[in-house]
Design a protein around this motif. Structure first.
Motif, PDB file in Angstrom:
ATOM      1  N   TYR A 102      23.887   5.774  -9.972  1.00  0.00           N
ATOM      2  CA  TYR A 102      24.656   5.841  -8.479  1.00  0.00           C
ATOM      3  C   TYR A 102      23.956   7.124  -8.028  1.00  0.00           C
ATOM      4  O   TYR A 102      23.883   8.335  -8.659  1.00  0.00           O
ATOM      5  N   HIS A 103      23.566   7.258  -6.801  1.00  0.00           N
ATOM      6  CA  HIS A 103      23.102   8.483  -5.912  1.00  0.00           C
ATOM      7  C   HIS A 103      23.735   8.111  -4.393  1.00  0.00           C
ATOM      8  O   HIS A 103      24.030   7.293  -3.997  1.00  0.00           O
ATOM      9  N   ILE A 104      24.318   9.292  -4.013  1.00  0.00           N
ATOM     10  CA  ILE A 104      24.867   9.285  -2.580  1.00  0.00           C
ATOM     11  C   ILE A 104      23.832   9.140  -1.594  1.00  0.00           C
ATOM     12  O   ILE A 104      24.393   8.578  -0.695  1.00  0.00           O
ATOM     13  N   ASN A 105      22.688   8.971  -1.672  1.00  0.00           N
ATOM     14  CA  ASN A 105      21.760   8.700  -0.834  1.00  0.00           C
ATOM     15  C   ASN A 105      21.589   7.195  -0.724  1.00  0.00           C
ATOM     16  O   ASN A 105      20.899   6.672   0.408  1.00  0.00           O
ATOM     17  N   CYS A 106      21.959   6.449  -1.688  1.00  0.00           N
ATOM     18  CA  CYS A 106      21.871   4.996  -1.805  1.00  0.00           C
ATOM     19  C   CYS A 106      22.927   4.297  -1.684  1.00  0.00           C
ATOM     20  O   CYS A 106      22.968   2.856  -1.247  1.00  0.00           O
ATOM     21  N   VAL A 107      24.287   4.738  -1.826  1.00  0.00           N
ATOM     22  CA  VAL A 107      25.497   3.888  -1.798  1.00  0.00           C
ATOM     23  C   VAL A 107      26.667   5.295  -1.527  1.00  0.00           C
ATOM     24  O   VAL A 107      26.745   6.066  -2.624  1.00  0.00           O
ATOM     25  N   GLU A 108      27.462   4.999  -0.571  1.00  0.00           N
ATOM     26  CA  GLU A 108      28.563   5.933  -0.624  1.00  0.00           C
ATOM     27  C   GLU A 108      29.890   5.845  -1.681  1.00  0.00           C
ATOM     28  O   GLU A 108      30.127   4.557  -1.978  1.00  0.00           O
ATOM     29  N   PRO A 109      30.244   6.834  -1.936  1.00  0.00           N
ATOM     30  CA  PRO A 109      31.174   6.691  -3.041  1.00  0.00           C
ATOM     31  C   PRO A 109      32.583   5.992  -2.373  1.00  0.00           C
ATOM     32  O   PRO A 109      32.550   5.932  -1.467  1.00  0.00           O
ATOM     33  N   SER A 110      33.052   5.321  -3.364  1.00  0.00           N
ATOM     34  CA  SER A 110      34.068   4.532  -2.976  1.00  0.00           C
ATOM     35  C   SER A 110      35.572   4.782  -3.825  1.00  0.00           C
ATOM     36  O   SER A 110      35.998   5.961  -3.998  1.00  0.00           O
ATOM     37  N   THR A 111      36.226   3.706  -4.148  1.00  0.00           N
ATOM     38  CA  THR A 111      37.478   4.217  -5.191  1.00  0.00           C
ATOM     39  C   THR A 111      36.972   4.026  -6.554  1.00  0.00           C
ATOM     40  O   THR A 111      35.994   3.541  -6.816  1.00  0.00           O
ATOM     41  N   PRO A 112      37.802   4.633  -7.611  1.00  0.00           N
ATOM     42  CA  PRO A 112      37.623   4.398  -8.979  1.00  0.00           C
ATOM     43  C   PRO A 112      37.410   2.919  -9.427  1.00  0.00           C
ATOM     44  O   PRO A 112      36.772   2.552 -10.193  1.00  0.00           O
ATOM     45  N   GLU A 113      38.404   2.321  -8.862  1.00  0.00           N
ATOM     46  CA  GLU A 113      38.463   0.563  -8.949  1.00  0.00           C
ATOM     47  C   GLU A 113      37.054   0.099  -8.805  1.00  0.00           C
ATOM     48  O   GLU A 113      36.560  -0.759  -9.377  1.00  0.00           O
ATOM     49  N   GLU A 114      36.453   0.387  -7.503  1.00  0.00           N
ATOM     50  CA  GLU A 114      35.429  -0.187  -7.138  1.00  0.00           C
ATOM     51  C   GLU A 114      34.067   0.457  -8.183  1.00  0.00           C
ATOM     52  O   GLU A 114      33.212  -0.291  -8.369  1.00  0.00           O
ATOM     53  N   HIS A 115      34.135   1.641  -8.321  1.00  0.00           N
ATOM     54  CA  HIS A 115      33.236   2.297  -9.168  1.00  0.00           C
ATOM     55  C   HIS A 115      33.077   1.562 -10.697  1.00  0.00           C
ATOM     56  O   HIS A 115      32.223   1.282 -11.121  1.00  0.00           O
ATOM     57  N   THR A 116      34.265   1.413 -11.023  1.00  0.00           N
ATOM     58  CA  THR A 116      34.492   0.820 -12.198  1.00  0.00           C
ATOM     59  C   THR A 116      33.926  -0.709 -12.413  1.00  0.00           C
ATOM     60  O   THR A 116      33.179  -0.956 -13.255  1.00  0.00           O
ATOM     61  N   ALA A 117      34.095  -1.508 -11.231  1.00  0.00           N
ATOM     62  CA  ALA A 117      33.601  -2.963 -11.094  1.00  0.00           C
ATOM     63  C   ALA A 117      32.262  -2.746 -11.029  1.00  0.00           C
ATOM     64  O   ALA A 117      31.642  -3.496 -11.679  1.00  0.00           O
ATOM     65  N   GLY A 118      31.450  -1.783 -10.583  1.00  0.00           N
ATOM     66  CA  GLY A 118      30.044  -1.816 -10.349  1.00  0.00           C
ATOM     67  C   GLY A 118      29.560  -1.401 -11.606  1.00  0.00           C
ATOM     68  O   GLY A 118      28.505  -2.002 -11.792  1.00  0.00           O
ATOM     69  N   TRP A 119      29.992  -0.467 -12.397  1.00  0.00           N
ATOM     70  CA  TRP A 119      29.318  -0.278 -13.980  1.00  0.00           C
ATOM     71  C   TRP A 119      29.695  -1.415 -14.789  1.00  0.00           C
ATOM     72  O   TRP A 119      28.835  -1.625 -15.519  1.00  0.00           O
ATOM     73  N   ARG A 140      33.927   8.616 -10.120  1.00  0.00           N
ATOM     74  CA  ARG A 140      34.953   8.513 -10.931  1.00  0.00           C
ATOM     75  C   ARG A 140      35.040   6.929 -11.175  1.00  0.00           C
ATOM     76  O   ARG A 140      35.478   6.254 -10.673  1.00  0.00           O
ATOM     77  N   PHE A 141      35.199   6.697 -12.513  1.00  0.00           N
ATOM     78  CA  PHE A 141      35.768   5.259 -13.182  1.00  0.00           C
ATOM     79  C   PHE A 141      36.697   5.386 -14.047  1.00  0.00           C
ATOM     80  O   PHE A 141      36.978   6.331 -14.776  1.00  0.00           O
ATOM     81  N   ASP A 142      37.182   4.115 -14.764  1.00  0.00           N
ATOM     82  CA  ASP A 142      37.726   4.089 -15.817  1.00  0.00           C
ATOM     83  C   ASP A 142      36.728   4.241 -17.140  1.00  0.00           C
ATOM     84  O   ASP A 142      36.263   2.999 -17.474  1.00  0.00           O
ATOM     85  N   ILE A 143      36.664   5.445 -17.540  1.00  0.00           N
ATOM     86  CA  ILE A 143      35.925   5.676 -18.609  1.00  0.00           C
ATOM     87  C   ILE A 143      35.918   4.624 -19.882  1.00  0.00           C
ATOM     88  O   ILE A 143      34.945   4.084 -20.297  1.00  0.00           O
ATOM     89  N   ASP A 144      36.953   4.373 -20.625  1.00  0.00           N
ATOM     90  CA  ASP A 144      37.265   3.848 -21.449  1.00  0.00           C
ATOM     91  C   ASP A 144      36.907   2.291 -21.308  1.00  0.00           C
ATOM     92  O   ASP A 144      36.303   1.934 -22.185  1.00  0.00           O
ATOM     93  N   THR A 145      37.239   1.613 -20.198  1.00  0.00           N
ATOM     94  CA  THR A 145      37.107   0.206 -19.834  1.00  0.00           C
ATOM     95  C   THR A 145      35.391   0.216 -19.874  1.00  0.00           C
ATOM     96  O   THR A 145      34.854  -0.639 -20.661  1.00  0.00           O
ATOM     97  N   VAL A 146      34.767   0.834 -19.081  1.00  0.00           N
ATOM     98  CA  VAL A 146      33.425   1.018 -18.718  1.00  0.00           C
ATOM     99  C   VAL A 146      32.540   1.264 -20.080  1.00  0.00           C
ATOM    100  O   VAL A 146      31.801   0.448 -20.426  1.00  0.00           O
ATOM    101  N   VAL A 147      32.881   2.245 -20.866  1.00  0.00           N
ATOM    102  CA  VAL A 147      32.103   2.533 -22.157  1.00  0.00           C
ATOM    103  C   VAL A 147      32.152   1.166 -23.147  1.00  0.00           C
ATOM    104  O   VAL A 147      31.339   1.002 -23.925  1.00  0.00           O
ATOM    105  N   ARG A 148      33.371   0.723 -23.245  1.00  0.00           N
ATOM    106  CA  ARG A 148      33.446  -0.220 -24.064  1.00  0.00           C
ATOM    107  C   ARG A 148      32.506  -1.394 -23.579  1.00  0.00           C
ATOM    108  O   ARG A 148      31.949  -2.316 -24.479  1.00  0.00           O
ATOM    109  N   ALA A 149      32.566  -1.631 -22.448  1.00  0.00           N
ATOM    110  CA  ALA A 149      31.381  -2.751 -22.157  1.00  0.00           C
ATOM    111  C   ALA A 149      30.149  -2.298 -22.302  1.00  0.00           C
ATOM    112  O   ALA A 149      29.298  -3.292 -22.409  1.00  0.00           O
TER     113      ALA A 149
END
Length: 241
Positions: A102-119, A140-149
């Motif tokens: 993710y880069h701020i030049n390419c996609v605006e930060p959103s919510t942790p829930e959306e960041h999690t879905a993206g990862w 920021r995202f749900d680290i445990d959920t995403v790293v498990r994926a």
């Protein structure tokens, strides 16, 4: 601990980096590296090369220079929270080493829930090899959920030394990401994200963080020649040697 591969580097093909591939290769050889991943920003980044660059690079750049194996890759930009990237599947499949970021030049930060879905969507992409500088607190995202994926889909997680200088709270977040990687057995690499040749292999902060966590060395891919070679063959689909 010494690294034997630089897994994230930039060149003058991008307008905010200042060395050539050859200068980076020579520095890699000078400091004793065996591998260099050339990972220019994908075309959605302002000032980055276009799609032709990535289509042509595997045909033009040698596999070896100055005793260093060159992996031709990309730092692909994630464009939304559905996991869409800025290179076609065909071009991604032809590259050796695909980092997604993710880069701020390419996609605006959103919510942790959306960041999690993206990862989670990126984790399912078979063309993505490495998860790049995920510690940026703006995403920021749900680290445990995403790293498990990431564990489930065989992704490699980058501990990016450059992030500690320029991305908010990366030192804190990368520590938690690394802790979860240890928990789920996710492989990691230490990278410099070099934008000038003198930065190649400068990963002391990444190594320090992993040591403080007593991170298993067998999960640090670029701390061992055979381990990294096996991963490079796996991800590139090529014999390399």
């Amino acid at each position: 601990m010494q690294i034997i591969a630089e897994t994230h580097s930039h060149t003058v093909a991008c307008d905010h980096a200042y060395s050539t591939i050859y200068e980076n290769v020579c520095q890699a050889a000078r400091v004793g590296l065996k591998f260099l991943c050339v990972t220019e920003h994908g075309p959605a980044m302002p000032g980055a090369p276009g799609e032709m660059y990535f289509g042509n690079m595997p045909k033009v750049v040698p596999d070896f220079l100055e005793g260093v194996a060159i992996l031709k890759g990309v730092e692909s930009n994630i464009l939304d929270y559905c996991g869409r990237l800025d290179l076609s599947e065909k071009k991604l499949a032809a590259l050796d080493w695909v980092i997604a970021c993710y880069h701020i030049n390419c996609v605006e930060p959103s919510t942790p829930e959306e960041h999690t879905a993206g990862w989670l969507a990126v984790a399912k992409n078979p063309h993505v090899d490495v998860i790049g500088h995920a510690g940026d607190d703006r995403y920021r995202f749900d680290i445990d959920t995403v790293v498990r994926a990431f564990a489930e889909y065989g992704k490699i997680v980058e501990i990016n030394a450059h992030s500690f200088e320029c991305r908010p709270k990366s030192d804190v977040n990368c520590r938690e990401i690394a802790r979860c990687c240890k928990k789920y057995g996710v492989r990691v690499v230490c990278s410099s994200d070099a934008h000038f040749f003198t930065q190649i292999a400068r990963v002391d902060e990444s190594i320090k963080l992993l040591r403080e966590l007593d991170f298993p060395e067998e999960l640090i891919l670029n701390a061992n020649y055979e381990r990294f070679l096996a991963a490079a063959r796996e991800k590139s689909g090529r014999s390399i040697f």
